[in-house]
Design an enzyme around this catalytic site. Structure first.
Site, short mmCIF file in Angstrom:
data_model
loop_
_atom_site.label_atom_id
_atom_site.label_comp_id
_atom_site.label_asym_id
_atom_site.label_seq_id
_atom_site.Cartn_x
_atom_site.Cartn_y
_atom_site.Cartn_z
N ARG A 258 2.67 -12.92 -16.09
CA ARG A 258 3.32 -11.25 -15.26
C ARG A 258 3.58 -10.97 -13.64
O ARG A 258 3.79 -10.46 -13.04
CB ARG A 258 2.22 -10.40 -16.28
CG ARG A 258 0.80 -10.79 -15.67
CD ARG A 258 0.43 -10.04 -17.12
NE ARG A 258 -0.35 -8.51 -16.66
CZ ARG A 258 -1.16 -7.59 -17.02
NH1 ARG A 258 -1.46 -8.46 -18.13
NH2 ARG A 258 -1.85 -6.97 -16.34
N HIS B 139 1.02 -1.16 -0.10
CA HIS B 139 -0.02 0.08 0.14
C HIS B 139 0.89 1.38 -0.11
O HIS B 139 0.57 2.11 -0.42
CB HIS B 139 -0.50 0.32 1.31
CG HIS B 139 -2.14 -1.09 1.06
ND1 HIS B 139 -2.69 -1.15 0.46
CD2 HIS B 139 -2.18 -2.20 1.11
CE1 HIS B 139 -4.18 -2.63 -0.18
NE2 HIS B 139 -3.09 -2.67 1.49
N ARG C 141 -12.36 -0.48 -23.55
CA ARG C 141 -12.85 -1.87 -23.83
C ARG C 141 -13.37 -2.28 -22.97
O ARG C 141 -14.02 -2.55 -21.93
CB ARG C 141 -11.16 -2.51 -23.14
CG ARG C 141 -10.49 -3.94 -23.52
CD ARG C 141 -9.35 -4.05 -22.92
NE ARG C 141 -8.99 -4.08 -21.28
CZ ARG C 141 -8.23 -4.21 -20.57
NH1 ARG C 141 -6.67 -4.35 -20.79
NH2 ARG C 141 -7.92 -4.64 -19.41
N ARG D 77 -9.70 1.05 -18.85
CA ARG D 77 -10.46 -0.20 -17.93
C ARG D 77 -12.02 -0.03 -18.09
O ARG D 77 -11.91 0.95 -17.22
CB ARG D 77 -9.23 -1.44 -17.80
CG ARG D 77 -8.16 -1.04 -17.84
CD ARG D 77 -7.05 -1.27 -16.85
NE ARG D 77 -5.80 -2.03 -18.24
CZ ARG D 77 -4.64 -1.54 -17.68
NH1 ARG D 77 -4.81 -0.15 -16.86
NH2 ARG D 77 -3.18 -1.61 -18.39
N ASN E 126 1.45 -5.63 -21.97
CA ASN E 126 1.72 -6.93 -20.65
C ASN E 126 1.79 -8.52 -21.11
O ASN E 126 1.55 -8.71 -20.57
CB ASN E 126 0.37 -6.35 -20.30
CG ASN E 126 0.85 -4.16 -19.63
OD1 ASN E 126 1.96 -4.05 -20.41
ND2 ASN E 126 0.16 -3.75 -18.94
N ASP E 127 0.26 -8.27 -21.68
CA ASP E 127 -0.11 -10.29 -21.88
C ASP E 127 -0.04 -10.59 -22.97
O ASP E 127 0.73 -11.67 -22.94
CB ASP E 127 -2.08 -9.98 -21.29
CG ASP E 127 -2.36 -10.03 -20.89
OD1 ASP E 127 -2.60 -10.85 -20.28
OD2 ASP E 127 -3.47 -9.09 -20.84
C1 PEP Z 1 -1.73 -5.69 -21.66
O1 PEP Z 1 -2.09 -6.41 -21.53
O2 PEP Z 1 -0.62 -5.16 -22.20
C2 PEP Z 1 -2.86 -4.39 -21.32
C3 PEP Z 1 -3.12 -3.02 -21.77
O3 PEP Z 1 -4.27 -4.83 -20.46
P1 PEP Z 1 -4.11 -5.67 -19.47
O4 PEP Z 1 -2.83 -4.83 -18.21
O5 PEP Z 1 -5.61 -4.51 -18.43
O6 PEP Z 1 -4.25 -6.55 -19.09
MG MG Z 2 -4.34 -7.38 -21.38
#
Ligand code: PEP
Ligand code: MG
Length: 572
Positions: free
Chosen positions: A467, A191, A334, A298, A456-457
């Site tokens: 991740r 936190h 999204r 998001r 990220n994914d």
């Molecule tokens: C990603 O996967 O890069 C992304 C922007 O979506 P999230 O981090 O919400 O999975």
């Molecule tokens: Mg993602």
């Protein structure tokens, strides 16, 4: 004396230490063998929990605190822990079977739970130990009828030193005069780290037992960039750090001055710099930092921290607010990306062996069409109030895009029949975050107006690296040549059809990646609003022709280390 820790919020602060001590409640050792007395202890405990929940609820509804969605999330987690049947059962059992007082039973059960959470390998879950400690203290305070000591006024230039800031601390403390944090425990997801980053206050966590060398009032420097505390620095060290501080201040002031400049490269190419947001309140920050739109909104937050799905009206008023507040600047909404690391308890998704590869995002939307239709209807109805676009997450094949588009078509038809206004040509895009989608970008692009690359994914799936798992984080690298080839293919295929490509993963805000992505032809970078100015600074100082050369050179390199070393040289 220098103490090392993990720097979680960059910057330097020079001030005086204030040790934040937890009011310790001691084990009494009292044995309660009488059955009736035991029942009274149970009642006292149950009442203390009820009062604790009421307290957290009243913090939640206190408008003067201006709570952010992430604060509300913390409080909801606490309410959840307060009602946790396992904790309650363990405490009841200690009172009944081991004849402990309610006070002692709470201390023992909470200590055990804190210990268990702290030793978890998953850093995010480990960080929840502070939530447990916090609710334990809250129940004990109520049990022993002690008052809460929040709202303390700190002196100017206070640096707070604590074992770990509790979630209630981070929400209710008056930190207007706090210029730095240092904690004994905690990691990147603690936190302390979250609040410090959000407020732009330098912070170091995980400093260990050496932190106990600091006394109230000690002069102290917190270097959040290097993860170092300097205790009782001499005048020469203070001079050096003041100079460093000035460089940082000047840099920040310079970056702020770029706010109203367009993001145009030295050779005249316009690049879109957008932000990622989860709530309408964040829009202010986007525009303050010179963001020209929202590349990723998001919507999960709207569905989290509650017991039921948000209704169409709730969603509509949220999207409408975003549309109005963004004053016609583009906002890519999204659709629900739940599942994997983002669970909704009321959804009742059974535990899965591989949640990241499981029932999530568009797969849920296409399975539970009633929920999907409500979200699409709400977005479409809000589309007349601004410049909204729709984006589907986690697309892995063509059929999913076609099915999702069919849903959108049906909702549009329905609204048309009902005579409800909406933007009939609302922009439609998909996230490219699964390797199959990146490899078949040439096919998928025919179905949509734009792509947004979720690195990220995409990294997680391409490299087979969870991740959220710190144990394998060294393997998680967006400069892996495999990942770079996928990104480059996505941009190339979309451009062949004259369609636009954004990137909304963390890579968009990595200064080392800026020229490389520009060289690949990326049209839009979308990131945390605060980081927009530093990326703009790189773009306006460089040319597309230089970026293309960087891209060409990088594609000839074999491994991430060589690529990173090269990019570091280039950016110097
Ligand atoms: C990603 O996967 O890069 C992304 C922007 O979506 P999230 O981090 O919400 O999975
Ligand atoms: Mg993602």
């Amino acid at each position: 004396m220098r103490i090392k820790g993990v720097g979680v919020s960059a910057g330097i602060s020079i001030g005086s230490a204030y040790i934040l001590k937890e009011a310790k409640t001691l084990v009494s050792g009292i044995i309660i063998s009488d059955k009736e007395a035991k029942e009274i202890e149970i009642k006292k405990f149950n009442q203390a929990v009820i009062t604790a929940i009421e307290e957290v609820e009243s913090i939640k509804s206190d408008k003067s605190l201006n709570l952010k969605p992430e604060d509300l999330d913390i409080l909801d987690t606490q309410i959840e822990f307060l009602g946790d049947p396992q904790i309650t059962e363990d405490i009841h059992e200690k009172i009944f079977n081991e004849s402990k007082s309610a006070n002692d039973a709470i201390i023992e059960v909470i200590d055990g739970a804190v210990h268990m959470f702290r030793n978890m390998e998953d850093e995010y879950i480990g960080a929840r130990s502070s939530d447990i400690r916090d609710i334990g203290n809250r129940i004990l305070r109520n049990l022993n009828a002690r008052s809460v000591s929040s709202g303390k006024q700190y002196g100017k230039n206070t640096i707070l030193i604590a074992d770990d800031l509790s979630p209630s601390d981070t929400i209710t403390l008056d930190i207007s005069r706090v210029i730095g944090f240092a904690t004994r425990y905690g990691g990147k997801n603690s936190h302390t780290a979250i609040i410090a980053k959000a407020k732009g206050i330098p912070a170091i966590v995980g400093c260990g037992p050496e932190l106990t060398n600091i006394r109230n009032g000690d002069a102290i420097i917190v270097d959040g960039t290097c993860g170092e505390i300097i205790l009782n620095p001499d005048s020469e060290i203070i001079r050096i750090y003041k100079a460093k501080q000035e460089i940082i201040f000047n840099e920040q002031a310079f970056l702020k001055s770029l706010r109203d400049l367009p993001a145009i490269t030295a050779d005249g190419q316009n690049v879109r710099l957008y932000a990622n947001i989860s709530s309408a309140e964040e829009l202010e920050q986007v525009f303050e930092n010179g963001g020209e739109g929202v590349g990723l909104m998001r919507t999960e937050l709207l569905f989290m921290g509650r017991d039921t799905l948000p209704s169409e009206e709730e969603q509509f008023s949220f999207y409408k607010q975003v549309a109005i507040k963004s004053k016609n600047r583009p906002v890519i909404i999204r659709t629900l990306d739940i599942g994997g690391d983002k669970q909704l308890p009321y959804f009742g998704i059974p535990a899965e062996n591989n949640p990241s590869l499981g029932y999530r995002a568009i797969r849920i939307s296409l399975d539970k069409k009633d929920i999907f239709f409500i979200q699409l209807r709400a977005i479409l109805r809000a589309s007349v109030f601004g410049n909204l676009k729709i984006m589907f997450p986690m697309i892995s094949n063509l059929s999913e895009v076609k099915q999702a588009k069919e849903c959108l078509r049906q909702v549009k038809l329905e609204l048309e029949h009902m005579g409800v206004d909406f933007d009939p040509s609302i922009g439609l895009g998909i996230m490219i975050e699964i390797p199959s989608a990146a490899l078949m970008a040439d096919i998928l692009i025919n179905e949509v107006d734009f792509f947004s690359i979720g690195t990220n994914d995409l990294c997680q799936y391409t490299l087979a690296v969870d991740r959220m798992n710190d144990k394998v984080s060294a393997l998680y690298n967006h400069f892996n040549p495999g990942v770079l080839r996928l990104i480059s293919n996505v941009i190339e295929q979309a451009h062949k059809q004259n369609k636009s490509v954004g990137l909304c993963g963390e890579m968009a805000s990595d200064p080392l990646a800026t020229l490389l992505l520009l060289g690949m032809g990326l049209d839009e970078f979308s990131m945390t609003a605060r980081l927009i100015p530093s990326i703009k600074n790189i773009l306006i100082k460089n040319s597309v022709s230089k970026a293309r050369e960087v891209f060409k050179n990088v594609m000839g390199m074999d491994d991430p280390e060589t690529i990173i070393n090269y990019l570091q040289e280039v950016i110097k």
